[in-house]
Design a protein around this motif. Structure first.
Motif, PDB file in Angstrom:
ATOM      1  N   THR A 198     -15.972  12.266  77.102  1.00 54.61           N
ATOM      2  CA  THR A 198     -15.186  11.070  77.422  1.00 54.61           C
ATOM      3  C   THR A 198     -16.011   9.802  77.213  1.00 54.61           C
ATOM      4  O   THR A 198     -15.550   8.839  76.580  1.00 54.61           O
ATOM      5  CB  THR A 198     -14.670  11.121  78.875  1.00 54.61           C
ATOM      6  OG1 THR A 198     -13.868  12.296  79.053  1.00 54.61           O
ATOM      7  CG2 THR A 198     -13.835   9.892  79.179  1.00 54.61           C
ATOM      8  N   THR A 199     -17.237   9.801  77.724  1.00 53.38           N
ATOM      9  CA  THR A 199     -18.110   8.644  77.558  1.00 53.38           C
ATOM     10  C   THR A 199     -18.406   8.394  76.091  1.00 53.38           C
ATOM     11  O   THR A 199     -18.429   7.250  75.629  1.00 53.38           O
ATOM     12  CB  THR A 199     -19.431   8.863  78.318  1.00 53.38           C
ATOM     13  OG1 THR A 199     -19.141   9.123  79.692  1.00 53.38           O
ATOM     14  CG2 THR A 199     -20.326   7.637  78.214  1.00 53.38           C
ATOM     15  N   HIS A 200     -18.611   9.471  75.358  1.00 56.24           N
ATOM     16  CA  HIS A 200     -18.896   9.356  73.923  1.00 56.24           C
ATOM     17  C   HIS A 200     -17.712   8.746  73.184  1.00 56.24           C
ATOM     18  O   HIS A 200     -17.882   7.882  72.317  1.00 56.24           O
ATOM     19  CB  HIS A 200     -19.209  10.750  73.363  1.00 56.24           C
ATOM     20  CG  HIS A 200     -19.758  10.742  71.982  1.00 56.24           C
ATOM     21  ND1 HIS A 200     -21.007  10.232  71.662  1.00 56.24           N
ATOM     22  CD2 HIS A 200     -19.229  11.183  70.808  1.00 56.24           C
ATOM     23  CE1 HIS A 200     -21.225  10.360  70.368  1.00 56.24           C
ATOM     24  NE2 HIS A 200     -20.157  10.932  69.825  1.00 56.24           N
ATOM     25  N   LEU A 201     -16.505   9.167  73.537  1.00 59.85           N
ATOM     26  CA  LEU A 201     -15.308   8.628  72.889  1.00 59.85           C
ATOM     27  C   LEU A 201     -15.101   7.152  73.225  1.00 59.85           C
ATOM     28  O   LEU A 201     -14.692   6.371  72.364  1.00 59.85           O
ATOM     29  CB  LEU A 201     -14.075   9.431  73.316  1.00 59.85           C
ATOM     30  CG  LEU A 201     -13.947  10.842  72.731  1.00 59.85           C
ATOM     31  CD1 LEU A 201     -12.771  11.574  73.356  1.00 59.85           C
ATOM     32  CD2 LEU A 201     -13.778  10.793  71.204  1.00 59.85           C
ATOM     33  N   VAL A 202     -15.381   6.774  74.478  1.00 58.92           N
ATOM     34  CA  VAL A 202     -15.237   5.369  74.886  1.00 58.92           C
ATOM     35  C   VAL A 202     -16.135   4.479  74.028  1.00 58.92           C
ATOM     36  O   VAL A 202     -15.774   3.341  73.708  1.00 58.92           O
ATOM     37  CB  VAL A 202     -15.571   5.211  76.389  1.00 58.92           C
ATOM     38  CG1 VAL A 202     -15.715   3.736  76.754  1.00 58.92           C
ATOM     39  CG2 VAL A 202     -14.495   5.872  77.236  1.00 58.92           C
ATOM     40  N   ARG A 203     -17.283   4.976  73.647  1.00 59.22           N
ATOM     41  CA  ARG A 203     -18.191   4.197  72.795  1.00 59.22           C
ATOM     42  C   ARG A 203     -17.794   4.265  71.328  1.00 59.22           C
ATOM     43  O   ARG A 203     -17.801   3.267  70.610  1.00 59.22           O
ATOM     44  CB  ARG A 203     -19.626   4.711  72.953  1.00 59.22           C
ATOM     45  CG  ARG A 203     -20.648   3.963  72.099  1.00 59.22           C
ATOM     46  CD  ARG A 203     -22.040   4.510  72.324  1.00 59.22           C
ATOM     47  NE  ARG A 203     -22.205   5.843  71.789  1.00 59.22           N
ATOM     48  CZ  ARG A 203     -22.585   6.108  70.534  1.00 59.22           C
ATOM     49  NH1 ARG A 203     -22.795   5.115  69.685  1.00 59.22           N
ATOM     50  NH2 ARG A 203     -22.736   7.352  70.136  1.00 59.22           N
ATOM     51  N   GLN A 204     -17.428   5.448  70.862  1.00 57.49           N
ATOM     52  CA  GLN A 204     -17.208   5.664  69.436  1.00 57.49           C
ATOM     53  C   GLN A 204     -15.884   5.110  68.916  1.00 57.49           C
ATOM     54  O   GLN A 204     -15.837   4.572  67.805  1.00 57.49           O
ATOM     55  CB  GLN A 204     -17.266   7.169  69.125  1.00 57.49           C
ATOM     56  CG  GLN A 204     -18.658   7.773  69.187  1.00 57.49           C
ATOM     57  CD  GLN A 204     -19.463   7.475  67.943  1.00 57.49           C
ATOM     58  OE1 GLN A 204     -19.531   6.354  67.463  1.00 57.49           O
ATOM     59  NE2 GLN A 204     -20.075   8.499  67.396  1.00 57.49           N
TER      60      GLN A 204
ATOM     61  N   ALA B 192     -16.016  18.307  66.657  1.00 54.87           N
ATOM     62  CA  ALA B 192     -17.441  18.522  66.360  1.00 54.87           C
ATOM     63  C   ALA B 192     -18.375  18.203  67.519  1.00 54.87           C
ATOM     64  O   ALA B 192     -19.595  18.377  67.388  1.00 54.87           O
ATOM     65  CB  ALA B 192     -17.836  17.678  65.142  1.00 54.87           C
ATOM     66  N   TYR B 193     -17.851  17.774  68.656  1.00 54.28           N
ATOM     67  CA  TYR B 193     -18.724  17.288  69.739  1.00 54.28           C
ATOM     68  C   TYR B 193     -19.771  18.285  70.229  1.00 54.28           C
ATOM     69  O   TYR B 193     -20.882  17.859  70.592  1.00 54.28           O
ATOM     70  CB  TYR B 193     -17.888  16.817  70.933  1.00 54.28           C
ATOM     71  CG  TYR B 193     -18.730  16.225  72.022  1.00 54.28           C
ATOM     72  CD1 TYR B 193     -19.278  14.950  71.888  1.00 54.28           C
ATOM     73  CD2 TYR B 193     -19.027  16.945  73.182  1.00 54.28           C
ATOM     74  CE1 TYR B 193     -20.080  14.399  72.873  1.00 54.28           C
ATOM     75  CE2 TYR B 193     -19.826  16.401  74.173  1.00 54.28           C
ATOM     76  CZ  TYR B 193     -20.346  15.134  74.014  1.00 54.28           C
ATOM     77  OH  TYR B 193     -21.152  14.601  74.985  1.00 54.28           O
TER      78      TYR B 193
ATOM     79  N   SER C 178      -8.406   9.215  63.770  1.00 56.88           N
ATOM     80  CA  SER C 178      -9.227  10.161  63.008  1.00 56.88           C
ATOM     81  C   SER C 178     -10.567  10.410  63.694  1.00 56.88           C
ATOM     82  O   SER C 178     -11.052  11.545  63.725  1.00 56.88           O
ATOM     83  CB  SER C 178      -9.459   9.647  61.588  1.00 56.88           C
ATOM     84  OG  SER C 178     -10.109   8.393  61.584  1.00 56.88           O
ATOM     85  N   LYS C 179     -11.159   9.361  64.271  1.00 54.37           N
ATOM     86  CA  LYS C 179     -12.442   9.532  64.952  1.00 54.37           C
ATOM     87  C   LYS C 179     -12.283  10.365  66.213  1.00 54.37           C
ATOM     88  O   LYS C 179     -13.147  11.191  66.533  1.00 54.37           O
ATOM     89  CB  LYS C 179     -13.032   8.162  65.305  1.00 54.37           C
ATOM     90  CG  LYS C 179     -14.470   8.237  65.784  1.00 54.37           C
ATOM     91  CD  LYS C 179     -15.386   8.768  64.691  1.00 54.37           C
ATOM     92  CE  LYS C 179     -16.841   8.738  65.106  1.00 54.37           C
ATOM     93  NZ  LYS C 179     -17.721   9.297  64.046  1.00 54.37           N
ATOM     94  N   THR C 180     -11.181  10.176  66.932  1.00 55.36           N
ATOM     95  CA  THR C 180     -10.930  10.968  68.133  1.00 55.36           C
ATOM     96  C   THR C 180     -10.822  12.449  67.783  1.00 55.36           C
ATOM     97  O   THR C 180     -11.419  13.309  68.450  1.00 55.36           O
ATOM     98  CB  THR C 180      -9.642  10.508  68.835  1.00 55.36           C
ATOM     99  OG1 THR C 180      -9.770   9.127  69.200  1.00 55.36           O
ATOM    100  CG2 THR C 180      -9.368  11.341  70.073  1.00 55.36           C
ATOM    101  N   CYS C 181     -10.071  12.756  66.732  1.00 50.65           N
ATOM    102  CA  CYS C 181      -9.904  14.152  66.309  1.00 50.65           C
ATOM    103  C   CYS C 181     -11.237  14.750  65.858  1.00 50.65           C
ATOM    104  O   CYS C 181     -11.608  15.857  66.272  1.00 50.65           O
ATOM    105  CB  CYS C 181      -8.887  14.236  65.162  1.00 50.65           C
ATOM    106  SG  CYS C 181      -7.198  13.775  65.622  1.00 50.65           S
ATOM    107  N   ALA C 182     -11.954  14.018  65.010  1.00 50.91           N
ATOM    108  CA  ALA C 182     -13.210  14.529  64.461  1.00 50.91           C
ATOM    109  C   ALA C 182     -14.258  14.742  65.552  1.00 50.91           C
ATOM    110  O   ALA C 182     -14.945  15.763  65.580  1.00 50.91           O
ATOM    111  CB  ALA C 182     -13.741  13.561  63.405  1.00 50.91           C
ATOM    112  N   THR C 183     -14.364  13.772  66.454  1.00 43.18           N
ATOM    113  CA  THR C 183     -15.359  13.875  67.528  1.00 43.18           C
ATOM    114  C   THR C 183     -15.029  15.027  68.468  1.00 43.18           C
ATOM    115  O   THR C 183     -15.920  15.775  68.892  1.00 43.18           O
ATOM    116  CB  THR C 183     -15.434  12.556  68.318  1.00 43.18           C
ATOM    117  OG1 THR C 183     -15.824  11.499  67.436  1.00 43.18           O
ATOM    118  CG2 THR C 183     -16.447  12.662  69.449  1.00 43.18           C
ATOM    119  N   SER C 184     -13.750  15.196  68.795  1.00 45.80           N
ATOM    120  CA  SER C 184     -13.346  16.277  69.699  1.00 45.80           C
ATOM    121  C   SER C 184     -13.632  17.647  69.091  1.00 45.80           C
ATOM    122  O   SER C 184     -14.000  18.584  69.802  1.00 45.80           O
ATOM    123  CB  SER C 184     -11.854  16.155  70.023  1.00 45.80           C
ATOM    124  OG  SER C 184     -11.590  14.930  70.680  1.00 45.80           O
TER     125      SER C 184
END
Length: 203
Positions: free
Chosen positions: A177-183, A136-137, A128-134
């Motif tokens: 990508t960096t943001h997702l690795v952290r989040q 709204a990024y 869910s976080k991957t979808c939401a972040t992608s």
């Protein structure tokens, strides 16, 4: 904000979250602006690092009190990320529970959880976080551009149209990508820990 399924209806939880986030963003935006300016200053100048007090003075001298609220519109737009995250998480979690239900006919067994349940919650949170972040990024990029010192960007929509026009649409996803690795690990661990604590407290 606690996950919606522990607070009644999803709609009521979303409304509560929106109110809390608007208040928090409005109150703390000056802090985040100073943090961003200090980060950019250390990267660009390569000389004596600017102090927080000096940064506050420079922002005020350049733009007055309004300068401390640059990028706030992008932060407001970023609220959608968490809303999307919780909606997707709730749906995935409900499907996981429905898939497990036929296997446990006894109520006591149904109320119990094992390691696989928490692994499932971690995967649900990560997905869910991957979808939401992608989705709204871009607001992250826009917010940083608005907070830069001496920037040519002035508003959320002006930045949203200027960046793709001058740099292409891929520029709105720089650093994703960096943001997702952290989040993703952070969110998975946080949600799983929360579910575990609630489970333990409920006995």
């Amino acid at each position: 904000m606690r996950p919606p399924h522990h607070q009644g209806s999803l709609a009521a939880s979303v409304r509560s979250y929106l109110g809390l986030r608007f208040t928090a963003i409005t109150a703390t935006n000056p802090i985040w602006l100073i943090k961003t300016r200090l980060q950019l200053d250390a990267r660009n100048r390569g000389e004596r690092r600017m102090s927080a007090f000096e940064c506050v003075r420079r922002v005020y001298n350049a733009d007055g009190f309004r300068g401390f609220y640059r990028g706030m519109s992008a932060s407001y737009a970023g609220i959608s990320e968490t809303v999307i995250h919780f909606v997707i998480y709730e749906n995935i979690k409900r499907r996981l529970l429905e898939a497990k239900a036929p296997q446990n006919m006894d109520e006591e067994e149904d109320a119990s959880k094992d390691a696989s349940d928490f692994v499932g919650m971690m995967l649900a949170a990560a997905t869910s976080k991957t979808c939401a972040t992608s989705i709204a990024y871009p607001h992250e990029v826009i917010r940083t551009r608005l907070r830069e010192e001496g920037t040519k960007y002035h508003s959320f929509f002006q930045t949203l149209t200027t960046v793709p026009r001058e740099e292409g649409y891929r520029a709105l996803y720089r650093g994703l990508t960096t943001h997702l690795v952290r989040q993703i690990p952070n969110t998975a661990i946080m949600m799983c820990t929360y579910e575990l604590v609630v489970y333990l407290l409920n006995g």
